[in-house]
Design a protein around this motif. Structure first.
Motif, PDB file in Angstrom:
ATOM      1  N   MET A   1       0.928  -1.097  -0.126  1.00  0.00           N
ATOM      2  CA  MET A   1      -0.038   0.086  -0.015  1.00  0.00           C
ATOM      3  C   MET A   1       0.987   1.034   0.047  1.00  0.00           C
ATOM      4  O   MET A   1       1.914   1.370   0.679  1.00  0.00           O
ATOM      5  N   ALA A   2       0.383   2.097  -0.763  1.00  0.00           N
ATOM      6  CA  ALA A   2       1.480   3.339  -0.906  1.00  0.00           C
ATOM      7  C   ALA A   2       0.987   4.213   0.341  1.00  0.00           C
ATOM      8  O   ALA A   2      -0.015   4.557   1.121  1.00  0.00           O
ATOM      9  N   SER A   3       2.078   5.074   0.900  1.00  0.00           N
ATOM     10  CA  SER A   3       1.914   5.991   1.914  1.00  0.00           C
ATOM     11  C   SER A   3       0.843   7.111   1.620  1.00  0.00           C
ATOM     12  O   SER A   3       0.684   7.054   0.590  1.00  0.00           O
ATOM     13  N   GLU A   4       0.466   7.684   2.841  1.00  0.00           N
ATOM     14  CA  GLU A   4      -0.613   8.741   2.494  1.00  0.00           C
ATOM     15  C   GLU A   4      -0.029   9.944   1.748  1.00  0.00           C
ATOM     16  O   GLU A   4      -0.643  10.612   1.156  1.00  0.00           O
ATOM     17  N   HIS A   5       1.253   9.968   2.000  1.00  0.00           N
ATOM     18  CA  HIS A   5       2.018  11.142   1.447  1.00  0.00           C
ATOM     19  C   HIS A   5       1.951  11.043  -0.049  1.00  0.00           C
ATOM     20  O   HIS A   5       1.609  12.053  -0.580  1.00  0.00           O
ATOM     21  N   VAL A   6       2.180   9.754  -0.457  1.00  0.00           N
ATOM     22  CA  VAL A   6       2.305   9.423  -1.730  1.00  0.00           C
ATOM     23  C   VAL A   6       0.868   9.637  -2.412  1.00  0.00           C
ATOM     24  O   VAL A   6       0.735  10.122  -3.567  1.00  0.00           O
TER      25      VAL A   6
ATOM     26  N   SER B   1      -1.025  11.120 -13.118  1.00  0.00           N
ATOM     27  CA  SER B   1      -1.369   9.936 -12.170  1.00  0.00           C
ATOM     28  C   SER B   1      -2.870  10.064 -11.819  1.00  0.00           C
ATOM     29  O   SER B   1      -3.614  11.199 -11.900  1.00  0.00           O
ATOM     30  N   MET B   2      -3.500   9.079 -11.424  1.00  0.00           N
ATOM     31  CA  MET B   2      -5.028   9.003 -10.980  1.00  0.00           C
ATOM     32  C   MET B   2      -4.851   8.061  -9.495  1.00  0.00           C
ATOM     33  O   MET B   2      -4.091   7.519  -9.164  1.00  0.00           O
ATOM     34  N   VAL B   3      -5.919   8.552  -8.743  1.00  0.00           N
ATOM     35  CA  VAL B   3      -6.295   7.964  -7.718  1.00  0.00           C
ATOM     36  C   VAL B   3      -7.656   7.438  -7.560  1.00  0.00           C
ATOM     37  O   VAL B   3      -8.570   8.410  -7.991  1.00  0.00           O
ATOM     38  N   VAL B   4      -7.873   6.260  -7.472  1.00  0.00           N
ATOM     39  CA  VAL B   4      -9.109   5.523  -7.321  1.00  0.00           C
ATOM     40  C   VAL B   4      -9.321   4.818  -5.957  1.00  0.00           C
ATOM     41  O   VAL B   4      -8.476   3.895  -5.729  1.00  0.00           O
ATOM     42  N   ASP B   5     -10.359   5.320  -5.283  1.00  0.00           N
ATOM     43  CA  ASP B   5     -10.655   4.704  -3.973  1.00  0.00           C
ATOM     44  C   ASP B   5      -9.568   4.761  -3.015  1.00  0.00           C
ATOM     45  O   ASP B   5      -9.397   3.894  -2.458  1.00  0.00           O
ATOM     46  N   GLY B   6      -8.787   5.602  -3.037  1.00  0.00           N
ATOM     47  CA  GLY B   6      -7.523   5.900  -2.209  1.00  0.00           C
ATOM     48  C   GLY B   6      -6.320   5.331  -2.630  1.00  0.00           C
ATOM     49  O   GLY B   6      -5.385   5.107  -1.764  1.00  0.00           O
ATOM     50  N   VAL B   7      -6.482   4.599  -3.791  1.00  0.00           N
ATOM     51  CA  VAL B   7      -5.203   3.663  -4.172  1.00  0.00           C
ATOM     52  C   VAL B   7      -4.636   4.403  -5.537  1.00  0.00           C
ATOM     53  O   VAL B   7      -5.347   4.839  -6.496  1.00  0.00           O
ATOM     54  N   PRO B   8      -3.356   4.877  -5.654  1.00  0.00           N
ATOM     55  CA  PRO B   8      -2.818   5.873  -6.814  1.00  0.00           C
ATOM     56  C   PRO B   8      -2.423   4.628  -7.995  1.00  0.00           C
ATOM     57  O   PRO B   8      -1.909   3.628  -7.496  1.00  0.00           O
TER      58      PRO B   8
END
Length: 135
Positions: A1-6, A34-41
């Protein structure tokens, strides 16, 4: 899982600079969307497997993002390499994964004001086949 910062960086920044390494070990910065979907980059290569950064990733080389506005890499790739970086991992997403539709929808939403040709490139079969989850 990517960090909150990323996640925040990739969600709030229009252009990010992905930093990969050539076979020689030399770092190179490439401006991408870049795209973020449901909190995932996620990231995609608009040029599919022909892009250098995508080839570097597929070869298993280290990956990082410039920690800040990646648009600097559009103007000066060398300057982008002088900025702080955040190391990440990338996992490929299968072209037929149902998640691809949500990622494409996010491309349309986030980049609605961009040239249509750029958006279309990000929605091409080649780009979809070069989609990665940032971990």
């Amino acid at each position: 899982m990517a960090s909150e910062h990323v996640v925040t960086l990739l969600d709030e920044t229009k252009v990010v600079a992905v930093v990969t390494r050539r076979q020689s070990g030399e770092a190179t910065a490439t401006p991408i969307w870049s795209m973020v979907v449901d909190g995932v980059p996620y990231i995609r290569s608009a040029y599919g497997e022909t892009s250098w950064w995508c080839r570097h990733v597929r070869a298993g080389r280290p990956v990082a993002f410039v920690d800040g506005d990646g648009a600097v890499a559009e103007r000066d790739r060398a300057a982008a390499l002088e900025l702080p970086r955040v190391d990440v991992g990338l996992e490929p997403i299968a072209a037929d994964d149902p998640l691809q539709r949500a990622i494409s929808d996010e491309v349309e939403r986030k980049y609605a004001g961009s040239p249509r040709s750029s958006i279309d490139a990000m929605l091409s079969d080649e780009a979809i086949a070069s989609t990665f989850r940032v971990v």
